[in-house]
Design an enzyme around this catalytic site. Structure first.
Site, PDB file in Angstrom:
ATOM      1  N   LYS A  92     -19.941 -55.933 -20.201  1.00  0.00           N
ATOM      2  CA  LYS A  92     -21.410 -55.877 -20.315  1.00  0.00           C
ATOM      3  C   LYS A  92     -21.888 -54.436 -20.393  1.00  0.00           C
ATOM      4  O   LYS A  92     -22.786 -54.084 -21.157  1.00  0.00           O
ATOM      5  CB  LYS A  92     -22.053 -56.600 -19.119  1.00  0.00           C
ATOM      6  CG  LYS A  92     -21.885 -58.115 -19.196  1.00  0.00           C
ATOM      7  CD  LYS A  92     -22.193 -58.822 -17.884  1.00  0.00           C
ATOM      8  CE  LYS A  92     -21.801 -60.295 -17.969  1.00  0.00           C
ATOM      9  NZ  LYS A  92     -21.908 -61.018 -16.696  1.00  0.00           N
ATOM     10  N   GLN A  95     -23.398 -59.896 -10.517  1.00  0.00           N
ATOM     11  CA  GLN A  95     -22.257 -60.667 -11.036  1.00  0.00           C
ATOM     12  C   GLN A  95     -21.833 -61.750 -10.031  1.00  0.00           C
ATOM     13  O   GLN A  95     -21.603 -61.465  -8.861  1.00  0.00           O
ATOM     14  CB  GLN A  95     -21.084 -59.716 -11.335  1.00  0.00           C
ATOM     15  CG  GLN A  95     -19.899 -60.382 -11.976  1.00  0.00           C
ATOM     16  CD  GLN A  95     -20.188 -60.952 -13.375  1.00  0.00           C
ATOM     17  OE1 GLN A  95     -20.846 -60.307 -14.178  1.00  0.00           O
ATOM     18  NE2 GLN A  95     -19.723 -62.146 -13.643  1.00  0.00           N
ATOM     19  N   ASP A 113     -30.656 -62.799 -16.225  1.00  0.00           N
ATOM     20  CA  ASP A 113     -29.780 -63.972 -16.221  1.00  0.00           C
ATOM     21  C   ASP A 113     -30.602 -65.265 -16.286  1.00  0.00           C
ATOM     22  O   ASP A 113     -30.088 -66.315 -16.655  1.00  0.00           O
ATOM     23  CB  ASP A 113     -28.958 -64.005 -14.915  1.00  0.00           C
ATOM     24  CG  ASP A 113     -27.527 -63.512 -15.115  1.00  0.00           C
ATOM     25  OD1 ASP A 113     -27.058 -63.535 -16.265  1.00  0.00           O
ATOM     26  OD2 ASP A 113     -26.903 -63.118 -14.113  1.00  0.00           O
TER      27      ASP A 113
END
Ligand code: NDP
Length: 297
Positions: A52, A96, A119
């Site tokens: 990412k 994460q 997200d």
């Protein structure tokens, strides 16, 4: 003939379009910033986060990476998120998953500023998605929508079966498929591990989204002729390779090919789209927080 839906190519197109938006933001003196937070020593999570960060660098997004000791108290993570929430250079925050045991995952999801929640997992953003007014669509299902669109798959009136009901893939996917409007309007069934006869459902489906995390368990005999098959699964199986393993999807590609009308490969299908849509959400977040209208692909 089965068409192979090329996720790498679609993702590259989206990234090229995003580049224009990032350049437009730069003209206004804004560089989108994405913070990734890792509190785990899981090698897969480490790999995902570094990919990412690399993606950010490639398109000119400022990547900020915070790594916390997996044994640290949970408060360290909450303090980090609070600092990032307050940092005007940070437009998107990604913590994460999965997190270490001592951290309450739901509390973490609630702690991220919903406007920076790229997200799309904050309860406010989940609620907005369900209500049909999404702020950030979660990256994997959003990427799948883009894949279906690029392949010219008509969702309206289609029978869709989503296999898996997780918060990150199955549920938001089903919610997007039932939305009124473009890329929605599908008659959608959600299957899971307690579904009695999975094949009876998948055989009726025009669109199958396989997101169970079980290697190659959906085979050609479970598919309707001509169905579009989106394989989200990423499963490591032992193989005679240098690494000693290979990655396979939830769908048995060999037997599905020839039955399906179109299918995504693993790798090279959904994975690159998930990554591209994270960049998309970060650019969107930057535009909204800075009050600049940006064109999004
Ligand atoms: P989860 O483990 O959170 O959820 C799996 C879901 O599948 C659960 O709802 C489970 O049912 C259901 N399920 C498991 N086995 C079966 C079965 N045999 N039959 C029917 N349903 C089943 O996984 P995720 O949603 O996080 O991920 C799913 C897969 O997608 C994984 O392989 C993951 O690595 C991959 N993934 C890939 C991404 C990408 O970008 N390519 C992004 C995210 C995930 P129940 O709820 O009853 O337990």
């Amino acid at each position: 003939m089965t068409d192979i839906i090329d996720g790498d190519a679609v993702a590259a197109d989206i990234r090229a379009d995003l580049q224009d938006s990032i350049d437009a933001l730069a003209d206004e003196g804004v560089r989108p910033g994405l913070a990734t937070v890792l509190m785990s020593d899981d090698p897969a999570s480490e790999t995902y986060v570094s990919m990412k960060q690399r993606d950010c660098e490639e398109v000119g997004i400022e990547g900020i990476h915070v790594e916390l000791d997996p044994d640290a108290p949970a408060d360290e993570l909450f303090d980090t998120v609070e600092d990032l929430n307050d940092d005007p250079e940070v437009h998107g925050i990604l913590v994460q998953m999965p997190l270490v045991e001592q951290v309450d995952t739901r509390r973490v999801l609630r702690s991220v500023d919903p406007e920076k929640d790229v997200d799309g997992f904050h309860p406010e953003n989940v609620g907005r998605l369900v209500a049909g007014n999404p702020r950030f669509k979660p990256c994997t299902p959003h990427g799948i929508q883009k894949l279906l669109e690029s392949a010219g798959v008509e969702t309206e009136g289609a029978e869709a079966v989503v296999v898996g009901r997780s918060m990150i893939v199955g549920k938001p996917m089903a919610n997007l498929l039932i939305q009124k409007g473009p890329l929605g309007n599908a008659t959608t069934t959600v299957c899971h591990s307690r579904t009695e006869d999975l094949a009876a459902h998948t055989r009726e489906a025009d669109i199958v989204i396989a997101a169970a995390g079980a290697p190659e368990f959906i085979d050609g005999s479970m598919l309707k002729e001509g169905a579009t098959v989106i394989d989200v699964g990423v499963n490591r199986v032992d193989a005679d390779t240098d690494k000693g393993y290979e990655l396979v999807g939830d769908v048995d590609f060999e037997s599905a090919e020839g039955v399906a009308g179109a299918i995504t490969p693993v790798p090279g299908g959904v994975g690159p789209m998930t990554r591209a849509m994270l960049l998309y959400n970060t650019v969107k977040a930057a535009g909204e927080q800075e009050g600049i209208a940006v064109d999004l692909p």
